[in-house]
Design an enzyme around this catalytic site. Sequence first.
Site, PDB file in Angstrom:
ATOM      1  NE  ARG A 115      -1.690  -2.078   2.729  1.00  0.00           N
ATOM      2  CZ  ARG A 115      -1.768  -3.304   2.232  1.00  0.00           C
ATOM      3  NH1 ARG A 115      -2.773  -3.632   1.499  1.00  0.00           N
ATOM      4  NH2 ARG A 115      -0.854  -4.215   2.481  1.00  0.00           N
ATOM      5  CB  THR A 116       3.313   2.599   2.418  1.00  0.00           C
ATOM      6  OG1 THR A 116       2.516   2.075   3.476  1.00  0.00           O
ATOM      7  CG2 THR A 116       3.819   3.966   2.796  1.00  0.00           C
ATOM      8  CE  LYS A 145      26.631  -2.636  -4.799  1.00  0.00           C
ATOM      9  NZ  LYS A 145      26.761  -1.520  -5.748  1.00  0.00           N
ATOM     10  NE  ARG A 199       6.863   0.731   5.151  1.00  0.00           N
ATOM     11  CZ  ARG A 199       5.664   0.168   5.088  1.00  0.00           C
ATOM     12  NH1 ARG A 199       5.552  -1.122   4.792  1.00  0.00           N
ATOM     13  NH2 ARG A 199       4.573   0.858   5.321  1.00  0.00           N
ATOM     14  CG  HIS A 228       3.031   3.678   8.772  1.00  0.00           C
ATOM     15  ND1 HIS A 228       3.185   4.517   7.680  1.00  0.00           N
ATOM     16  CD2 HIS A 228       2.641   2.474   8.271  1.00  0.00           C
ATOM     17  CE1 HIS A 228       2.905   3.833   6.575  1.00  0.00           C
ATOM     18  NE2 HIS A 228       2.578   2.592   6.911  1.00  0.00           N
TER      19      HIS A 228
HETATM   20  N1   CP Z   1      -0.562  -0.123   5.744  1.00  0.00           N
HETATM   21  C1   CP Z   1       0.689  -0.377   5.293  1.00  0.00           C
HETATM   22  O1   CP Z   1       1.676   0.215   5.728  1.00  0.00           O
HETATM   23  O2   CP Z   1       0.716  -1.346   4.331  1.00  0.00           O
HETATM   24  P1   CP Z   1       2.036  -1.770   3.525  1.00  0.00           P
HETATM   25  O3   CP Z   1       2.961  -2.425   4.531  1.00  0.00           O
HETATM   26  O4   CP Z   1       1.556  -2.707   2.455  1.00  0.00           O
HETATM   27  O5   CP Z   1       2.658  -0.532   2.972  1.00  0.00           O
END
Ligand code: CP
Length: 307
Positions: free
Chosen positions: A53-54, A82, A103, A131
């Site tokens: 999603r993100t 590396k 991320r 998040h």
């Molecule tokens: N909600 C969420 O962070 O989903 P993903 O891990 O798929 O990005």
Amino acid sequence: MQIRHLMNPLDFTTKELDDLFDLANDIEKCPAKYAHACEGRKLASCFYEPSTRTRLSFESAMLGLGGQVLGFSDAACSSASKGESVSDTIRVISCFADICAMRHPKEGAPMVAAGKSTIPVINAGDGGHQHPTQTLTDLLTIRSLKGRLGSFTIGLCGDLKFGRTVHSLINALVRYPNIHFIFISPPELKVPDYITDMLREKEIAYDEVIRLEECMPDLDLLYMTRVQRERFFNEEDYVRLKDFYILNKTKLALAKDDMLILHPLPRVNEISVEVDEDPRAVYFKQVQYGVYVRMALILTLLGITVS
Ligand code: CP
């Protein structure tokens, strides 16, 4: 212009969040108006941890604004494999892109990157910590579908110990009035003490229960979460706890007619698929709101206005 990053939902005031959500709702209503807003701009999506999603909603958001996207979806395909540091990587990415969504499994890694970056960095999830863009998604979903942020009882259910989406959402919601939190978890996955200490200090009402059925009739919102295999140190504990909560039609029959069910997704077993058709289940609408709010965020951090 000073570069602005997003590390934590609290980086924005509630007024700034209102403006962001107004913009997201306008994008939802008139997407064509924004279709060229980011022409010539590039988003780097740097994902050192898996995501559907993100990552894809950031990419969809930038493409929807007429911009372009580059990046990696696996640390193993980047020079991190590396031994390159996040600080060096972001200096390099700053030469390639105008904005970066990152991320990382290590808490604080996007913050370290922001310290060395010459482009805005967005924390797209750092370990069990924060998040923020999921929280913006959750807040926009609640505001759009409930018509308000505040004056409700919200149940947060599942892994409240490791769940970064839960920690971010609680931190963001405490700024709104008359919210009663009900934390629903097994004792092993309780919300951390620093959060309950903070709620007591701010005199914000909360309860902790073990069974979902105990509080279901009281809830205006139910935020379900997955027990995250990747955050457990041993498989035995994960297997013991993974099916502790399964929301099905029988449990949902106890809920208010206008209660909303949110989930950051991915779902594993914690919401039975039979619940998906219930009008109270809004977790797939929530995904769509995630694209609108990320479009609004990209525009805001790049300082682009559309009239
Ligand atoms: N909600 C969420 O962070 O989903 P993903 O891990 O798929 O990005």
